[in-house]
Design a protein around this motif. Structure first.
Motif, short mmCIF file in Angstrom:
data_model
loop_
_atom_site.label_atom_id
_atom_site.label_comp_id
_atom_site.label_asym_id
_atom_site.label_seq_id
_atom_site.Cartn_x
_atom_site.Cartn_y
_atom_site.Cartn_z
N THR A 67 -9.46 1.46 1.00
CA THR A 67 -8.96 0.08 1.05
C THR A 67 -9.15 -0.66 -0.28
OG1 THR A 67 -11.07 -0.81 1.87
CG2 THR A 67 -9.46 -0.05 3.51
N ARG B 12 0.81 -1.21 0.00
CA ARG B 12 0.00 0.00 0.00
C ARG B 12 0.86 1.27 0.00
NH1 ARG B 12 -5.35 -0.21 -1.06
NH2 ARG B 12 -5.86 1.36 0.50
N THR C 68 -9.09 -1.46 -4.51
CA THR C 68 -8.05 -1.53 -5.53
C THR C 68 -8.67 -1.12 -6.86
OG1 THR C 68 -6.97 -3.35 -4.37
CG2 THR C 68 -6.33 -2.98 -6.66
#
Length: 423
Positions: free
Chosen positions: A386, A52, A388
């Motif tokens: 959170t 991340r 993608t």
């Protein structure tokens, strides 16, 4: 309990896609922290945190078109691995200049005799001062001794350049006579007058400033740091002409036409390109900047110059839609409202809401652009990050706002999926 093997633990994380040395770091950190029983779970969490932290695409739903934390202007540029004629003159076969490509186009755009490119806007100011005023005075209005994001302060940059600050006027009122008096004073040894655009704030009320056309009457060259990078106030790349929210923004072409010897500005703001600093204006002064030793230290590489070249060509083609910043900025509210309605209907979450986008990037303080998006009750920003790719939203008044002006239409399905997950 005996700790697990670092190598075995690292190999069990191969599905994360991270290279093995980083997986070893994640495994070692988990074991070192005393996680023996749940070492795999902790190591996987460590690996996720590492992933991340890497640079990655995000969906900007903040409504801030030039969001500094998100890289300012989005730029689409891709090229195969190949050599280029970066410093080769293809006509003569001899060594050329990296300023012969994008910089030449930029000069044409600005109506300048010449231009060079450095690695950011602050570097452009630093190089101009170092090349043209080291050991001498530079006259600046007290109302323009600005600080912008990241701690960039005009007086400190001037000190690093070797030039000496000569303050003129007052915070709220500066007249041409203030500049003229400073220039005439032999103790100042004034080399330049510097006009700095108050790009990220406004002074209102009992104020007075000196227009560029008037400053041009001074007996020293005037440098205009316009900062935001508007090339031409007429906006010939927009078929309907300049939008109302651009009113009063200084532009490179007009500043030079009004008598500025040089203009400096950023490439990743209103210009809509990659991070870069542009110096454009009189050929003799640009040459002095290019020949200064700092020019080599501050020069950009071929990737930046190639991206700048593509954006400059789009301007010369008068194709604003090919420049992502202008495509987003010029979207109609009707189109945005339709997209928002489709998202809310499909996800069955949130509601369509009118919003106000802003240019951002330290430009046009107070300017707003009517927009539409999706509003959610409560703060859902952490959950949206959170995903993608992560979706970056704005939170205010206990609500989450997803402004579609800064979301590419092709990302609407990603937003829809994230909204459904929230439901």
């Amino acid at each position: 309990m005996r700790p697990p093997s670092v190598d075995t633990l690292a190999r069990s994380l191969v599905d994360t896609g991270l290279p093995h040395p980083l997986l070893v770091d994640a495994a070692r950190a988990a074991i070192a922290d005393g996680h023996c029983e749940d070492a795999l779970e902790q190591a996987r969490s460590n690996a996720h945190t590492m992933a991340r932290a890497l640079l990655q695409p995000v969906v900007n739903a903040t409504g801030v078109l030039l969001h500094t934390n998100l890289g300012r202007a989005p730029v689409a540029f891709a090229a195969d691995a190949a050599y280029s004629n970066l410093e080769l003159d293809l006509s003569s076969g001899r060594r050329g200049s990296r300023h012969a490509h994008a910089a030449r186009l930029l000069a044409r755009l600005c109506g300048a005799e010449d231009a060079i490119v450095v690695n950011n806007g602050a570097s452009a100011v630093l190089l101009v001062l170092a090349a043209l005023a080291t050991g001498r005075g530079v006259a600046v209005s007290r109302g323009e001794l600005v600080e912008i994001g990241g701690g960039f302060r005009v007086p400190e940059v001037m000190e690093q350049s070797g030039a000496r600050l000569v303050e003129v006027g007052t915070t709220n009122r500066t007249r041409l006579t203030d500049f003229a008096s400073a220039v005439r004073n032999p103790d100042n040894h004034t080399a330049l007058a510097l006009k700095v655009h108050q790009s990220n704030y406004r002074i209102v009320g009992f104020t007075e400033h000196v227009a560029m056309a008037d400053m041009a009457s001074l007996s020293v060259p005037v440098v205009a740091d316009i900062g935001s990078g508007l090339v031409d106030a007429a906006c010939p790349w927009i078929s309907t002409g300049p939008p109302d929210w651009l009113a009063g923004e200084p532009a490179a072409r007009q500043s030079l036409a009004d008598g500025a010897a040089l203009v400096t500005f950023s490439g990743d703001k209103l210009f809509g390109g990659p991070q870069a600093g542009i110096i454009a204006g009189q050929a003799d002064l640009v040459k002095q900047c290019a020949q200064h030793p700092l020019a080599r230290a501050l020069r950009p590489g071929s990737l930046v110059l190639n991206a700048l070249q593509q954006v400059a060509l789009s301007y010369l083609h008068r194709d604003g839609q090919a420049i992502e910043f202008w495509r987003m900025a010029l979207l109609s509210t009707g189109e945005l409202e339709d997209r928002a309605r489709a998202l809310v209907t499909g996800a069955k979450v949130g509601e369509v809401a009118a919003m106000a986008s802003v240019p951002g990037g330290g430009t046009l303080p107070g300017a707003e652009i009517d927009s539409f998006g999706v509003m959610l009750a409560g703060d859902h920003s952490a959950a949206l990050r959170t995903g993608t790719p992560p979706i970056i939203a704005r939170v205010s008044d206990g609500r989450t706002w997803l402004d579609l002006r800064t979301v590419a239409p092709g990302d609407d399905q990603l937003v829809a999926g994230a909204l459904k997950a929230l439901g």
